[in-house]
Design a protein around this motif. Structure first.
Motif, mmCIF file in Angstrom:
data_model
loop_
_atom_site.group_PDB
_atom_site.id
_atom_site.type_symbol
_atom_site.label_atom_id
_atom_site.label_comp_id
_atom_site.label_asym_id
_atom_site.label_seq_id
_atom_site.Cartn_x
_atom_site.Cartn_y
_atom_site.Cartn_z
ATOM 1 N N GLU A 138 3.042 -5.776 11.046
ATOM 2 C CA GLU A 138 1.906 -5.725 10.142
ATOM 3 C C GLU A 138 2.168 -4.688 9.066
ATOM 4 O OE1 GLU A 138 -1.866 -5.374 12.036
ATOM 5 O OE2 GLU A 138 -1.392 -6.934 13.494
ATOM 6 N N ASP B 98 0.870 -1.166 0.000
ATOM 7 C CA ASP B 98 0.000 0.000 0.000
ATOM 8 C C ASP B 98 0.915 1.226 0.000
ATOM 9 O OD1 ASP B 98 -1.519 2.269 0.945
ATOM 10 O OD2 ASP B 98 -3.007 0.863 1.736
ATOM 11 N N ASP C 188 2.051 3.030 3.182
ATOM 12 C CA ASP C 188 3.057 2.455 4.076
ATOM 13 C C ASP C 188 4.486 2.685 3.600
ATOM 14 O OD1 ASP C 188 1.527 1.571 6.155
ATOM 15 O OD2 ASP C 188 1.489 -0.520 5.550
ATOM 16 N N ARG D 215 0.184 -2.974 5.418
ATOM 17 C CA ARG D 215 -0.990 -2.919 4.531
ATOM 18 C C ARG D 215 -0.556 -3.319 3.121
ATOM 19 N NH1 ARG D 215 -2.984 2.796 6.691
ATOM 20 N NH2 ARG D 215 -0.817 3.126 6.242
#
Length: 108
Positions: free
Chosen positions: A100, A77, A80, A102
């Motif tokens: 984590e 993404d 990010d 995206r």
């Protein structure tokens, strides 16, 4: 890299001197394949995924073969992208990063 996907091993069949080549699966293959989380692995300096598991393919709606032709820039993404230096620093300092991120699915 955790290990090779498979090794060719020649085995003597019962002391007869006859050999056969068998495919021996790396024990990590099963662990990676059945992990509930998506795993996308790249090798240092490379821009293409080297290992992807079934969970990653399901999550991103790509086939595994498609994912293996892609790299992080293809699925990250853009929001990010500001975190990339943080991740690179962690990998440089510890040799790994966990967290984590995206990602974009095949359908956008």
């Amino acid at each position: 890299v955790i290990g090779t996907a498979a090794d060719d091993v020649s085995h003597d069949l019962g002391g007869t001197g006859a050999h056969t080549d068998v495919l021996v699966r790396d024990p990590y293959d099963t662990l990676l394949e059945h992990a509930p989380d998506a795993l996308l692995v790249i090798e240092h300096g490379q821009r293409q995924f080297r290992i992807v598991n079934a969970a990653a393919a399901r999550l991103l709606h790509f086939t595994r073969d498609e994912l293996l032709r892609l790299g992080p820039d293809d699925v990250n993404d853009p929001a990010d992208s500001v975190r990339v230096p943080e991740v690179r620093a962690a990998i440089a300092g510890h040799g790994w990063w966990r967290g984590e991120w995206r990602l974009r699915r095949k359908d956008g």
